[in-house]
Design a protein around this motif. Structure first.
Motif, PDB file in Angstrom:
ATOM      1  N   ILE A  78       0.733  -1.159  -0.437  1.00 49.94           N
ATOM      2  CA  ILE A  78       0.714  -0.007  -0.189  1.00 49.94           C
ATOM      3  C   ILE A  78       0.781   1.320  -0.106  1.00 49.94           C
ATOM      4  O   ILE A  78       0.516   2.423  -0.231  1.00 49.94           O
ATOM      5  CB  ILE A  78      -1.144  -0.018   1.081  1.00 49.94           C
ATOM      6  N   LEU A  79       1.858   1.412   0.352  1.00 49.80           N
ATOM      7  CA  LEU A  79       3.042   2.125   0.002  1.00 49.80           C
ATOM      8  C   LEU A  79       3.430   2.686  -0.865  1.00 49.80           C
ATOM      9  O   LEU A  79       4.510   3.217  -1.612  1.00 49.80           O
ATOM     10  CB  LEU A  79       3.802   1.663   1.294  1.00 49.80           C
ATOM     11  N   SER A  80       3.070   1.659  -1.826  1.00 48.26           N
ATOM     12  CA  SER A  80       4.091   1.322  -3.576  1.00 48.26           C
ATOM     13  C   SER A  80       3.241   2.445  -3.989  1.00 48.26           C
ATOM     14  O   SER A  80       2.228   2.873  -3.943  1.00 48.26           O
ATOM     15  CB  SER A  80       3.653   0.374  -4.086  1.00 48.26           C
ATOM     16  N   SER A  81       3.293   3.208  -4.826  1.00 49.59           N
ATOM     17  CA  SER A  81       3.945   4.341  -6.176  1.00 49.59           C
ATOM     18  C   SER A  81       2.274   3.465  -7.112  1.00 49.59           C
ATOM     19  O   SER A  81       1.236   4.316  -7.627  1.00 49.59           O
ATOM     20  CB  SER A  81       4.674   4.859  -6.568  1.00 49.59           C
ATOM     21  N   GLU A  82       2.300   2.109  -7.025  1.00 45.70           N
ATOM     22  CA  GLU A  82       2.389   1.670  -7.933  1.00 45.70           C
ATOM     23  C   GLU A  82       0.643   0.577  -7.716  1.00 45.70           C
ATOM     24  O   GLU A  82      -0.141   0.174  -8.539  1.00 45.70           O
ATOM     25  CB  GLU A  82       2.807  -0.094  -8.842  1.00 45.70           C
ATOM     26  N   TYR A  83       0.471   1.027  -5.986  1.00 44.30           N
ATOM     27  CA  TYR A  83      -0.672   0.298  -5.828  1.00 44.30           C
ATOM     28  C   TYR A  83      -1.745   0.969  -6.036  1.00 44.30           C
ATOM     29  O   TYR A  83      -1.897   2.641  -6.403  1.00 44.30           O
ATOM     30  CB  TYR A  83      -0.515   0.440  -4.001  1.00 44.30           C
ATOM     31  N   PRO A  84      -2.952   0.423  -6.617  1.00 43.82           N
ATOM     32  CA  PRO A  84      -4.643   1.049  -6.833  1.00 43.82           C
ATOM     33  C   PRO A  84      -4.658   1.922  -6.081  1.00 43.82           C
ATOM     34  O   PRO A  84      -4.670   1.966  -4.864  1.00 43.82           O
ATOM     35  CB  PRO A  84      -5.097   0.146  -7.490  1.00 43.82           C
ATOM     36  N   ALA A  85      -5.062   3.189  -6.635  1.00 48.40           N
ATOM     37  CA  ALA A  85      -5.770   4.804  -6.048  1.00 48.40           C
ATOM     38  C   ALA A  85      -6.783   4.174  -5.673  1.00 48.40           C
ATOM     39  O   ALA A  85      -7.333   4.410  -4.108  1.00 48.40           O
ATOM     40  CB  ALA A  85      -5.281   5.932  -6.511  1.00 48.40           C
ATOM     41  N   LYS A  86      -7.412   3.546  -5.589  1.00 47.60           N
ATOM     42  CA  LYS A  86      -9.344   3.222  -6.221  1.00 47.60           C
ATOM     43  C   LYS A  86      -8.837   2.214  -4.550  1.00 47.60           C
ATOM     44  O   LYS A  86      -9.507   2.257  -3.633  1.00 47.60           O
ATOM     45  CB  LYS A  86      -9.453   2.214  -6.844  1.00 47.60           C
ATOM     46  N   LEU A  87      -7.960   1.070  -4.159  1.00 49.06           N
ATOM     47  CA  LEU A  87      -8.067   0.221  -3.136  1.00 49.06           C
ATOM     48  C   LEU A  87      -7.794   0.967  -1.756  1.00 49.06           C
ATOM     49  O   LEU A  87      -8.329   1.043  -0.476  1.00 49.06           O
ATOM     50  CB  LEU A  87      -6.867  -1.490  -3.337  1.00 49.06           C
ATOM     51  N   LYS A  88      -6.949   2.199  -1.934  1.00 49.24           N
ATOM     52  CA  LYS A  88      -6.452   2.785  -1.356  1.00 49.24           C
ATOM     53  C   LYS A  88      -7.419   3.583  -0.218  1.00 49.24           C
ATOM     54  O   LYS A  88      -8.234   3.947   0.782  1.00 49.24           O
ATOM     55  CB  LYS A  88      -5.748   3.834  -1.630  1.00 49.24           C
ATOM     56  N   GLU A  89      -8.898   4.096  -1.153  1.00 42.53           N
ATOM     57  CA  GLU A  89     -10.666   3.941  -0.387  1.00 42.53           C
ATOM     58  C   GLU A  89     -10.763   3.874   0.271  1.00 42.53           C
ATOM     59  O   GLU A  89     -11.893   4.138   0.411  1.00 42.53           O
ATOM     60  CB  GLU A  89     -10.691   5.109  -1.302  1.00 42.53           C
ATOM     61  N   ILE A  90     -11.041   2.429   0.589  1.00 43.55           N
ATOM     62  CA  ILE A  90     -11.976   1.464   0.881  1.00 43.55           C
ATOM     63  C   ILE A  90     -11.702   1.223   1.878  1.00 43.55           C
ATOM     64  O   ILE A  90     -10.687   1.904   2.683  1.00 43.55           O
ATOM     65  CB  ILE A  90     -11.922  -0.040  -0.138  1.00 43.55           C
ATOM     66  N   PRO A  91     -12.424   1.003   2.786  1.00 41.54           N
ATOM     67  CA  PRO A  91     -12.799   0.590   4.174  1.00 41.54           C
ATOM     68  C   PRO A  91     -11.569  -0.256   4.652  1.00 41.54           C
ATOM     69  O   PRO A  91     -10.627   0.030   6.469  1.00 41.54           O
ATOM     70  CB  PRO A  91     -13.424   0.212   4.802  1.00 41.54           C
ATOM     71  N   ASP A 220     -15.249   0.292 -11.024  1.00 42.01           N
ATOM     72  CA  ASP A 220     -16.029   2.313 -10.053  1.00 42.01           C
ATOM     73  C   ASP A 220     -17.504   2.152 -10.315  1.00 42.01           C
ATOM     74  O   ASP A 220     -18.239   2.214  -9.413  1.00 42.01           O
ATOM     75  CB  ASP A 220     -15.915   2.520 -11.533  1.00 42.01           C
ATOM     76  N   ALA A 221     -17.592   0.666 -10.812  1.00 39.76           N
ATOM     77  CA  ALA A 221     -19.358  -0.265  -9.887  1.00 39.76           C
ATOM     78  C   ALA A 221     -19.197  -1.602 -10.643  1.00 39.76           C
ATOM     79  O   ALA A 221     -18.368  -2.188 -10.342  1.00 39.76           O
ATOM     80  CB  ALA A 221     -20.347   0.409 -11.431  1.00 39.76           C
ATOM     81  N   VAL A 222     -20.550  -2.279  -9.922  1.00 42.33           N
ATOM     82  CA  VAL A 222     -20.633  -3.556  -9.780  1.00 42.33           C
ATOM     83  C   VAL A 222     -21.341  -3.879 -10.921  1.00 42.33           C
ATOM     84  O   VAL A 222     -23.201  -3.059 -10.617  1.00 42.33           O
ATOM     85  CB  VAL A 222     -20.560  -3.839  -8.605  1.00 42.33           C
ATOM     86  N   LEU A 223     -21.967  -4.776 -11.727  1.00 44.36           N
ATOM     87  CA  LEU A 223     -22.698  -5.402 -12.216  1.00 44.36           C
ATOM     88  C   LEU A 223     -23.577  -7.055 -11.981  1.00 44.36           C
ATOM     89  O   LEU A 223     -22.399  -7.959 -11.911  1.00 44.36           O
ATOM     90  CB  LEU A 223     -22.505  -5.472 -13.765  1.00 44.36           C
ATOM     91  N   VAL A 224     -24.338  -6.423 -11.695  1.00 44.45           N
ATOM     92  CA  VAL A 224     -24.836  -8.204 -11.262  1.00 44.45           C
ATOM     93  C   VAL A 224     -25.693  -9.031 -12.103  1.00 44.45           C
ATOM     94  O   VAL A 224     -26.770  -8.246 -12.461  1.00 44.45           O
ATOM     95  CB  VAL A 224     -25.613  -8.392  -9.951  1.00 44.45           C
ATOM     96  N   ILE A 225     -25.104 -10.178 -12.690  1.00 45.06           N
ATOM     97  CA  ILE A 225     -25.835 -10.912 -13.608  1.00 45.06           C
ATOM     98  C   ILE A 225     -26.525 -11.983 -13.268  1.00 45.06           C
ATOM     99  O   ILE A 225     -25.472 -13.012 -12.730  1.00 45.06           O
ATOM    100  CB  ILE A 225     -24.916 -11.092 -15.102  1.00 45.06           C
ATOM    101  N   GLY A 244     -18.709   3.257  -1.793  1.00 37.91           N
ATOM    102  CA  GLY A 244     -19.029   4.657  -2.799  1.00 37.91           C
ATOM    103  C   GLY A 244     -19.549   4.344  -4.152  1.00 37.91           C
ATOM    104  O   GLY A 244     -19.648   4.784  -4.443  1.00 37.91           O
ATOM    105  N   LYS A 245     -19.675   2.939  -4.346  1.00 35.89           N
ATOM    106  CA  LYS A 245     -19.342   2.961  -5.832  1.00 35.89           C
ATOM    107  C   LYS A 245     -20.792   2.653  -6.006  1.00 35.89           C
ATOM    108  O   LYS A 245     -21.836   1.626  -5.816  1.00 35.89           O
ATOM    109  CB  LYS A 245     -18.482   1.345  -6.382  1.00 35.89           C
ATOM    110  N   ASP A 246     -21.773   2.879  -7.830  1.00 33.56           N
ATOM    111  CA  ASP A 246     -22.294   2.086  -8.308  1.00 33.56           C
ATOM    112  C   ASP A 246     -22.643   0.947  -8.459  1.00 33.56           C
ATOM    113  O   ASP A 246     -21.798  -0.420  -8.943  1.00 33.56           O
ATOM    114  CB  ASP A 246     -22.476   3.508  -9.633  1.00 33.56           C
ATOM    115  N   VAL A 247     -23.952   0.102  -8.483  1.00 34.77           N
ATOM    116  CA  VAL A 247     -24.404  -0.983  -8.319  1.00 34.77           C
ATOM    117  C   VAL A 247     -25.227  -1.281  -9.301  1.00 34.77           C
ATOM    118  O   VAL A 247     -26.651  -0.368  -9.179  1.00 34.77           O
ATOM    119  CB  VAL A 247     -24.727  -1.804  -6.985  1.00 34.77           C
ATOM    120  N   TYR A 248     -24.954  -1.735 -10.106  1.00 37.42           N
ATOM    121  CA  TYR A 248     -26.591  -2.061 -11.473  1.00 37.42           C
ATOM    122  C   TYR A 248     -26.766  -3.442 -11.435  1.00 37.42           C
ATOM    123  O   TYR A 248     -25.903  -4.384 -10.894  1.00 37.42           O
ATOM    124  CB  TYR A 248     -26.013  -2.372 -12.280  1.00 37.42           C
ATOM    125  N   ALA A 249     -28.274  -4.416 -11.582  1.00 37.87           N
ATOM    126  CA  ALA A 249     -28.547  -5.118 -11.766  1.00 37.87           C
ATOM    127  C   ALA A 249     -28.918  -5.526 -13.155  1.00 37.87           C
ATOM    128  O   ALA A 249     -29.923  -4.563 -13.638  1.00 37.87           O
ATOM    129  CB  ALA A 249     -29.286  -5.660 -10.860  1.00 37.87           C
TER     130      ALA A 249
END
Length: 358
Positions: A78-91, A220-225, A244-249
């Motif tokens: 998590i300290l690496s510059s390559e670590y995904p920024a989106k993941l740093k924001e989750i709880p 950025d979003a989750v689609l459940v099929i 805080g992501k959008d969820v689609y079904a």
């Protein structure tokens, strides 16, 4: 990096605790050789001190890191510059990610496509079709490489020449399920295989709910099929909402057990997604009205074909229902269905049941 790998692979400490300890030193080597008195001075609990001090026994940093490299596995903390920024924001972000292949590109839109393992032909077709069309527009597809919807969506992305990423509930050096070995291999070439678990860790039931937070966290979003009422896909959807992501079904037949989870999500406020173009418009990848319409400048249809196509949807319609609604003869209707299927815009998913695929 050999000491960073030791600390990243250390089990039993939360990400928060690891970040705290790592912030106290210049390099992980200092933690490898640390004295218990120093840990006490930092306020580290006894059980955590034991975890750290016991972990160095039997661990050879040189040997273990060489094994990691021989398996062509990269890891990013998590300290690496390559670590995904989106993941740093989750709880509860993972402290490290182990990767075969590459990480998702930060600047590209990413969607998780998840669903039932024991899916219907309809669900499988929709997963492939949605993933193909989204991937063609440059959207990255993330999923769990599981049987059913997950694997189908990832195959759809690969069929379109797009990028897809599988997040595993085991080490990235283990293909699970084994039947997806071809997909496992292809994902490493056209995307990546990711896990927070160190190499060699076997797939156990308790790892999969935690894995789902990474799937949603990277997206950025989750689609459940297709999802039953109690489904791992719904766990992913819940985690996406918490993040805080959008969820689609995708809706399905009201009498299908495989669609009850999707319908419950919709009842609770999830967005209904009937076509990939709707999502692409929401994201600004397509402008309103830019979507190519069947019969305008994409594919020319005869009047009977247009009528039959207009009566179809992304959920199955029976031959009997189409006969009743179209007022066509059996021969005229079947000829139109055959023609539409040959043009690749509808599909017979089971005997005398048809769906749109475009």
């Amino acid at each position: 990096m050999k000491y960073e790998y030791w600390f990243a692979a250390l089990r039993g400490l939360s990400c928060k605790k690891k970040v705290f300890l790592r912030s106290k030193v210049v390099s992980a080597a200092e933690l490898y050789y640390i004295e218990e008195t120093t840990l006490k001075k930092w306020g580290v609990e006894e059980k955590d001190r034991r975890t750290i001090l016991e972990s160095v026994k039997g661990w050879n940093p040189e040997t273990e890191y060489d094994r990691l490299r021989e398996k062509h596995i990269n890891f990013y903390t998590i300290l690496s510059s390559e670590y995904p920024a989106k993941l740093k924001e989750i709880p509860s972000p993972p402290y490290a990610l182990y990767v075969r292949g590459r990480l998702p590109e930060e600047q590209r839109k990413t969607i998780a496509i998840v669903g039932a393992r024991q899916c219907s032909p309809y669900g499988r077709e929709m997963a492939v079709d949605f993933a193909k069309r989204l991937a063609e527009a440059g959207v990255q597809i993330v999923s769990g490489m599981a049987r059913g919807i997950d694997g189908a969506g990832q195959r759809g992305a690969l069929m379109a020449g797009g990028r897809s990423f599988g997040v595993l509930g085991c080490g990235v050096d283990i293909c699970y399920p084994r039947e997806n070995i071809e997909l496992y291999t292809e994902l490493q070439k056209a995307g990546g295989i990711l896990s927070e678990l160190p190499p060699g860790v076997q797939p156990l039931p308790q790892f999969f709910p935690a894995r789902n937070r990474i799937i949603s966290g990277l997206s950025d979003a989750v689609l459940v099929i297709e999802a039953k009422e109690k489904s791992g896909s719904l766990i992913t959807a819940d985690m996406a909402l918490e993040q805080g992501k959008d969820v689609y079904a995708l809706p399905g037949p009201v009498n299908s057990r495989l669609s009850r989870g999707c319908h419950e999500l919709i009842r609770q406020g999830a967005e209904i997604l009937l076509s990939p173009e709707d999502l692409l418009e929401d994201w600004g990848i397509l402008e309103k009205g830019q979507t190519e319409k069947i019969g305008e400048n994409k594919i020319a249809l005869e009047s009977t074909e247009k009528l039959v196509y207009s009566l179809l949807d992304f959920q199955p319609r029976s031959l009997g229902s189409l006969l009743e609604r179209s007022n066509l003869s059996v021969s005229s209707l079947t000829n139109a269905l055959i023609s539409l299927e040959l043009k690749g815009i509808i599909r017979e998913i089971s005997k005398n049941f048809y769906v749109k695929v475009r």
